[in-house]
Design a protein around this motif. Structure first.
Motif, PDB file in Angstrom:
ATOM      1  N   THR A   1       0.845  -1.184   0.000  1.00 14.66           N
ATOM      2  CA  THR A   1       0.000   0.000   0.000  1.00 14.66           C
ATOM      3  C   THR A   1       0.882   1.236   0.000  1.00 14.66           C
ATOM      4  N   ILE A   2       0.628   2.151  -0.947  1.00 15.45           N
ATOM      5  CA  ILE A   2       1.332   3.431  -0.984  1.00 15.45           C
ATOM      6  C   ILE A   2       0.427   4.495  -0.377  1.00 15.45           C
ATOM      7  N   VAL A   3       0.954   5.245   0.585  1.00 12.37           N
ATOM      8  CA  VAL A   3       0.227   6.356   1.194  1.00 12.37           C
ATOM      9  C   VAL A   3       0.896   7.642   0.728  1.00 12.37           C
ATOM     10  N   GLN A   4       0.188   8.405  -0.117  1.00 14.57           N
ATOM     11  CA  GLN A   4       0.750   9.602  -0.728  1.00 14.57           C
ATOM     12  C   GLN A   4      -0.073  10.824  -0.337  1.00 14.57           C
ATOM     13  N   ARG A   5       0.605  11.834   0.206  1.00 14.24           N
ATOM     14  CA  ARG A   5      -0.092  13.038   0.665  1.00 14.24           C
ATOM     15  C   ARG A   5      -0.641  13.851  -0.497  1.00 14.24           C
ATOM     16  N   GLY A   6       0.041  13.890  -1.615  1.00 15.27           N
ATOM     17  CA  GLY A   6      -0.368  14.716  -2.744  1.00 15.27           C
ATOM     18  C   GLY A   6      -1.510  14.124  -3.540  1.00 15.27           C
ATOM     19  N   LYS A   7      -1.955  14.893  -4.537  1.00 16.60           N
ATOM     20  CA  LYS A   7      -3.070  14.465  -5.378  1.00 16.60           C
ATOM     21  C   LYS A   7      -2.666  13.435  -6.421  1.00 16.60           C
ATOM     22  N   GLN A   8      -1.367  13.265  -6.622  1.00 17.84           N
ATOM     23  CA  GLN A   8      -0.882  12.289  -7.593  1.00 17.84           C
ATOM     24  C   GLN A   8       0.440  11.722  -7.123  1.00 17.84           C
ATOM     25  N   LEU A   9       0.830  10.596  -7.662  1.00 17.60           N
ATOM     26  CA  LEU A   9       2.182  10.093  -7.486  1.00 17.60           C
ATOM     27  C   LEU A   9       3.129  10.969  -8.295  1.00 17.60           C
ATOM     28  N   LEU A  10       4.407  10.945  -7.939  1.00 21.25           N
ATOM     29  CA  LEU A  10       5.431  11.670  -8.692  1.00 21.25           C
ATOM     30  C   LEU A  10       4.981  13.095  -8.966  1.00 21.25           C
ATOM     31  N   GLY A  11       5.008  13.910  -7.938  1.00 21.94           N
ATOM     32  CA  GLY A  11       4.414  15.230  -7.976  1.00 21.94           C
ATOM     33  C   GLY A  11       4.930  16.155  -9.054  1.00 21.94           C
ATOM     34  N   ARG A  12       6.150  15.970  -9.543  1.00 21.42           N
ATOM     35  CA  ARG A  12       6.686  16.902 -10.537  1.00 21.42           C
ATOM     36  C   ARG A  12       6.271  16.532 -11.956  1.00 21.42           C
ATOM     37  N   GLU A  13       5.701  15.320 -12.148  1.00 22.31           N
ATOM     38  CA  GLU A  13       5.338  14.894 -13.492  1.00 22.31           C
ATOM     39  C   GLU A  13       4.005  15.494 -13.927  1.00 22.31           C
ATOM     40  N   ASP A  14       3.800  15.569 -15.240  1.00 17.27           N
ATOM     41  CA  ASP A  14       2.506  15.993 -15.756  1.00 17.27           C
ATOM     42  C   ASP A  14       1.438  15.021 -15.271  1.00 17.27           C
ATOM     43  N   THR A  15       0.248  15.556 -15.006  1.00 16.35           N
ATOM     44  CA  THR A  15      -0.798  14.776 -14.349  1.00 16.35           C
ATOM     45  C   THR A  15      -1.147  13.502 -15.096  1.00 16.35           C
ATOM     46  N   GLU A  16      -1.287  13.574 -16.420  1.00 14.67           N
ATOM     47  CA  GLU A  16      -1.713  12.389 -17.147  1.00 14.67           C
ATOM     48  C   GLU A  16      -0.658  11.290 -17.146  1.00 14.67           C
ATOM     49  N   VAL A  17       0.613  11.683 -17.058  1.00 13.48           N
ATOM     50  CA  VAL A  17       1.682  10.689 -16.955  1.00 13.48           C
ATOM     51  C   VAL A  17       1.631  10.009 -15.587  1.00 13.48           C
ATOM     52  N   ALA A  18       1.486  10.813 -14.531  1.00 11.31           N
ATOM     53  CA  ALA A  18       1.386  10.259 -13.177  1.00 11.31           C
ATOM     54  C   ALA A  18       0.158   9.357 -13.054  1.00 11.31           C
ATOM     55  N   ASP A  19      -0.952   9.780 -13.634  1.00 14.14           N
ATOM     56  CA  ASP A  19      -2.166   8.964 -13.575  1.00 14.14           C
ATOM     57  C   ASP A  19      -1.986   7.643 -14.311  1.00 14.14           C
ATOM     58  N   CYS A  20      -1.278   7.685 -15.433  1.00 13.63           N
ATOM     59  CA  CYS A  20      -1.021   6.460 -16.196  1.00 13.63           C
ATOM     60  C   CYS A  20      -0.192   5.482 -15.373  1.00 13.63           C
ATOM     61  N   LEU A  21       0.844   5.991 -14.695  1.00 13.34           N
ATOM     62  CA  LEU A  21       1.654   5.120 -13.853  1.00 13.34           C
ATOM     63  C   LEU A  21       0.831   4.567 -12.696  1.00 13.34           C
ATOM     64  N   THR A  22      -0.026   5.401 -12.105  1.00 16.18           N
ATOM     65  CA  THR A  22      -0.883   4.932 -11.011  1.00 16.18           C
ATOM     66  C   THR A  22      -1.767   3.786 -11.468  1.00 16.18           C
ATOM     67  N   ASP A  23      -2.339   3.904 -12.661  1.00 17.98           N
ATOM     68  CA  ASP A  23      -3.171   2.828 -13.200  1.00 17.98           C
ATOM     69  C   ASP A  23      -2.368   1.544 -13.380  1.00 17.98           C
ATOM     70  N   ILE A  24      -1.129   1.671 -13.827  1.00 15.19           N
ATOM     71  CA  ILE A  24      -0.268   0.500 -14.015  1.00 15.19           C
ATOM     72  C   ILE A  24       0.008  -0.181 -12.674  1.00 15.19           C
ATOM     73  N   LEU A  25       0.337   0.606 -11.664  1.00 17.05           N
ATOM     74  CA  LEU A  25       0.629   0.038 -10.352  1.00 17.05           C
ATOM     75  C   LEU A  25      -0.603  -0.648  -9.773  1.00 17.05           C
ATOM     76  N   ARG A  26      -1.750  -0.040  -9.926  1.00 11.90           N
ATOM     77  CA  ARG A  26      -2.980  -0.670  -9.434  1.00 11.90           C
ATOM     78  C   ARG A  26      -3.282  -1.948 -10.210  1.00 11.90           C
ATOM     79  N   GLU A  27      -3.008  -1.950 -11.490  1.00 11.26           N
ATOM     80  CA  GLU A  27      -3.172  -3.169 -12.284  1.00 11.26           C
ATOM     81  C   GLU A  27      -2.267  -4.277 -11.775  1.00 11.26           C
ATOM     82  N   ASP A  28      -1.097  -3.893 -11.279  1.00 14.84           N
ATOM     83  CA  ASP A  28      -0.156  -4.867 -10.718  1.00 14.84           C
ATOM     84  C   ASP A  28      -0.550  -5.327  -9.319  1.00 14.84           C
ATOM     85  N   GLY A  29      -1.631  -4.781  -8.781  1.00 15.00           N
ATOM     86  CA  GLY A  29      -2.126  -5.232  -7.489  1.00 15.00           C
ATOM     87  C   GLY A  29      -1.735  -4.378  -6.308  1.00 15.00           C
ATOM     88  N   LEU A  30      -1.129  -3.222  -6.547  1.00 10.74           N
ATOM     89  CA  LEU A  30      -0.800  -2.322  -5.442  1.00 10.74           C
ATOM     90  C   LEU A  30      -2.024  -1.485  -5.076  1.00 10.74           C
TER      91      LEU A  30
END
Length: 486
Positions: free
Chosen positions: A208-237
């Protein structure tokens, strides 16, 4: 009596170690002070060991996916994979030992005097070194270079003292685990956090990742961070955004309860190990910088100018201790700048500097996230009165033939261009070997090669670089680059 040196380097990281060797080979009496081990963070706790472990995680991931490629183990369709964490750890240790040994031998052969101990300034260019053998040395240098790096920020969480210390981890101690955690809770969704989170999920942990911000990898463009988040969730995180760990509520043998404040409520996580990956701090606090008149910012990072000179004459700083970006390749480039300006071409009229340095980086998730140049919001800030000048192209990696053929088609690509000049301002590849694809575009940026040249180039088929035909493949009638994903 103090010992005098032409050059003293404090810290043997990826900038300091080659710099010490360069001074010694040039005939300068050189001392390198190191309190733990030669090679710095990259070799011992950072790039080398973590990417070694990431390779083990990818091997486990592909083993489980064997059936997708028509390859089955004797265990049949269950895709059960066992992980020998002691073997994973030993492989990591062996590679680190090999790399560290190479650094030590090169330093020794160059004629550098290595002082194993901890240094602190006692004057403008004098140092007191408390040696690891208990003795004390007083030394002074004509030139002093600070390369002491960073360390993980200490965890701050109510109730943490009640946990088994062996289950409270940072980016260094987690690499020494001899078991796969049952449930790893990662505090922080930055680069370090997401790499370790995916790694241990692949090794078999619930994560489980606990992230204070609205997205992972705060410096990345939102859609890139969201894409990575979807991948991690697909992997079961499990990824908890806009959430904050409050305190540990109770502990039992081998586990703990953690209260997490989400946007809507307080949730209780039942974990076995907790990784704090929410920041790093500079190793400047033990140097007694005030004695030398060396200024730091409010976070403790040493202030330097574009030539890496500090506020004290004859003292330079390089690497992570001078502040972000904290990448090994930046530390090594700092060495290149100092070596050129001071050792090989000290009389040159044009000195090398850090100004306008093009900085690439790679996040070693799987798929990798490689980036070079400006993010979209940074590019748009250049021309606030002319927003149409900045054009953006995006494309899913599922449009790349090579990615489909290898069944590794997750992710996206994004390019930012200047419409008036045709030049590429920034590029991100979240995809198979994203760091290598990014490097191709980096060369284009360095050579002022426009996006049309990339579109029209003949790339080998089927290759990942061939995607650079597609992402800039067409313009529509109003001059906007096509968004292939739409």
């Amino acid at each position: 009596m103090s010992t005098k040196y032409d050059a003293i380097i404090i810290g043997s990281g990826q900038g300091g170690t080659p710099l010490a060797g360069a001074f010694a080979k040039a005939g300068h009496r050189t001392a390198l002070i190191e309190r733990t081990h030669i090679g710095g963070c990259c070799v011992n706790e950072g790039c080398t060991p973590t990417k070694t472990m990431v390779a083990s995680g990818r091997a486990a991931y592909l083993a489980r996916r064997g059936g997708d490629y028509g390859v089955h183990t004797s265990q049949g369709e269950a895709n059960e994979v066992s992980v020998d964490m002691i073997k994973v750890r030993q492989r990591k240790r062996d590679i680190v030992t090999s790399f560290r040994g190479g650094n030590e031998s090169r330093t020794q052969s160059a004629g550098v005097e290595v002082l194993m101990g901890e240094a602190a300034f006692s004057g403008s260019r004098t140092l007191r070194v408390e040696m690891n053998d208990g003795s004390v040395k007083e030394i002074e240098g004509n030139k002093i270079f600070i390369n002491v790096g960073e360390r993980p920020a200490p965890p701050k969480l109510e109730g943490l003292g009640s946990l088994d210390p062996s289950r409270v981890l940072d980016s260094t101690s987690i690499q020494e685990l001899d078991v796969v955690p049952t449930h790893l809770v990662v505090i922080g969704g930055g680069y370090v956090g997401v790499e370790f989170a995916q790694l241990f999920r692949r090794l078999g942990s619930e994560v489980t990742i606990v992230q204070r911000g609205k997205q992972l990898l705060g410096r990345e463009d939102t859609e890139v961070a969201d894409c990575l988040t979807d991948i991690l969730r697909e992997d079961g995180l499990t990824v908890m955004l806009e959430s904050e760990a409050l305190n540990t509520l109770s502990t039992s043998s081998g586990s703990f309860d953690l209260a997490v404040q989400t946007k809507d409520k307080v949730e209780i996580l039942h974990g076995t190990h907790i990784l704090f990956a929410a920041g790093r701090i500079p190793n400047s606090d033990s140097l007694n910088l005030e004695a030398a008149g060396i200024k730091t910012n409010k976070k403790g990072y040493i202030e330097t100018n574009e030539y890496l000179e500090t506020s004290a004459e004859g003292v330079w700083a390089l690497g992570d201790v001078k502040g972000p970006p904290a990448f090994t390749h930046i530390s090594y480039d700092d060495f290149r700048i100092i070596q050129k300006n001071i050792i090989s071409s000290p009389s040159a009229t044009a000195r090398l500097s850090t100004k306008n340095r093009l900085v690439p980086y790679v996040v070693y998730t799987d798929p990798q996230l490689g980036h070079i140049g400006l993010h979209e919001h940074e590019a748009r800030a250049l021309y606030p009165d002319n927003p149409k000048r900045i054009k953006v192209a995006k494309m899913p990696v599922s449009y790349v033939a090579r990615a489909l053929e290898t069944d590794e088609s997750r992710g996206m690509m994004k390019a930012v261009v200047d419409e008036e000049t045709g030049l590429i301002l920034g590029f991100t590849c979240l995809g198979l070997e994203g760091g290598e694809v990014m490097a191709v575009v980096q060369m284009a940026i360095m050579g002022n090669v426009g996006w049309e040249n990339m579109r029209d180039a003949v790339w080998a088929h089927p290759s990942l670089a061939e995607s650079l035909n597609n992402i800039w493949g067409s313009w529509n009638e109003i001059g906007h680059i096509y968004l292939f994903a739409e």
